[in-house]
Scaffold this active site. Sequence first.
Site, short mmCIF file in Angstrom:
data_model
loop_
_atom_site.label_atom_id
_atom_site.label_comp_id
_atom_site.label_asym_id
_atom_site.label_seq_id
_atom_site.Cartn_x
_atom_site.Cartn_y
_atom_site.Cartn_z
N GLU A 43 5.77 -15.43 -9.66
CA GLU A 43 5.75 -14.17 -8.90
C GLU A 43 7.05 -13.45 -9.22
OE1 GLU A 43 5.50 -14.86 -4.61
OE2 GLU A 43 6.76 -13.10 -4.31
N ARG A 47 12.38 -6.72 -6.69
CA ARG A 47 13.70 -6.57 -6.07
C ARG A 47 14.71 -6.05 -7.07
NH1 ARG A 47 13.66 -12.44 -2.93
NH2 ARG A 47 11.48 -12.20 -2.38
N THR A 71 7.27 -9.15 -3.53
CA THR A 71 8.05 -8.15 -2.78
C THR A 71 7.48 -6.74 -3.00
OG1 THR A 71 9.94 -9.57 -3.37
CG2 THR A 71 10.42 -7.66 -2.04
N LYS A 131 0.65 -15.15 3.21
CA LYS A 131 1.98 -15.72 3.03
C LYS A 131 2.60 -15.92 4.41
CE LYS A 131 6.38 -14.00 1.15
NZ LYS A 131 7.07 -14.05 -0.13
C1 3PG Z 1 10.17 -14.97 -0.79
O1 3PG Z 1 10.18 -13.81 -1.18
O2 3PG Z 1 9.13 -15.58 -0.62
C2 3PG Z 1 11.46 -15.61 -0.44
O3 3PG Z 1 12.53 -14.84 -0.82
C3 3PG Z 1 11.60 -16.97 -0.97
O4 3PG Z 1 12.48 -17.63 -0.15
P1 3PG Z 1 13.48 -18.73 -0.72
O5 3PG Z 1 14.45 -17.99 -1.61
O6 3PG Z 1 14.13 -19.34 0.50
O7 3PG Z 1 12.69 -19.72 -1.51
#
Ligand code: 3PG
Length: 213
Positions: A43, A47, A71, A131
């Site tokens: 994924e 960002r 995101t 999610k």
């Molecule tokens: C996401 O977008 O799912 C999170 O930023 C992932 O979280 P993590 O960096 O704690 O794995």
Amino acid sequence: MDSHSILKRIENVGIVPVIVIDNIDDAVPCAKALLSGGVDMMEITFRTACAAEAIAKVKKEVPDMIVGAGTVLDSDQLSRAIEAGAEFIVSPGFSEEVVKTCIDKNIAVVPGCVTPTEIMAARNLGLNVVKFFPADLFGGIKAIKTLSGVFRDMRFLPTGGVNLDNISEFASEKCIVAVGGSFVATGKDIRENNFEKIMELCKSAKEKIFSAK
Ligand code: 3PG
């Protein structure tokens, strides 16, 4: 690939690495490292400015990799993700507009839903995978199991605070479709080109997932 097949692939691999690409030159080596570690799913998050370019480049140069966009916050990012060839869409929260567009285009979409109301909104549009982010702050596996007792036809993709120490407690539950997270390929490791380490972390994560099942 249609949305149902993509969700099946996500379930089969058991993990969706959340990837932040700062430098476009890191996208393909990162994808190859994940693949060598047995993870054919990534994924790429919107960002950073080069997210769409990274998705298109990986799609072209690493055809065995299933590339999604993460995101995705609004319709503009969604259009750019689709144009770049993203095969699935992940959002931190629930946007009806984003979800409906994906459904219309038969693109797998996994919106972030942590409250019963948000889960119902996703379910009402026909989704059965959401999610659960940030999983650690919203009650972790305990919260997911409680929600799952009510929403028996829903499955969850927990992300946020998932790591090698707690991955098994998520992966062992039927209501978990797969886990997500950056722990197998952190932004720092990608920036520093620690691709061997990324490969090893993927192998360890997969081992833990499949022995927990
Ligand atoms: C996401 O977008 O799912 C999170 O930023 C992932 O979280 P993590 O960096 O704690 O794995």
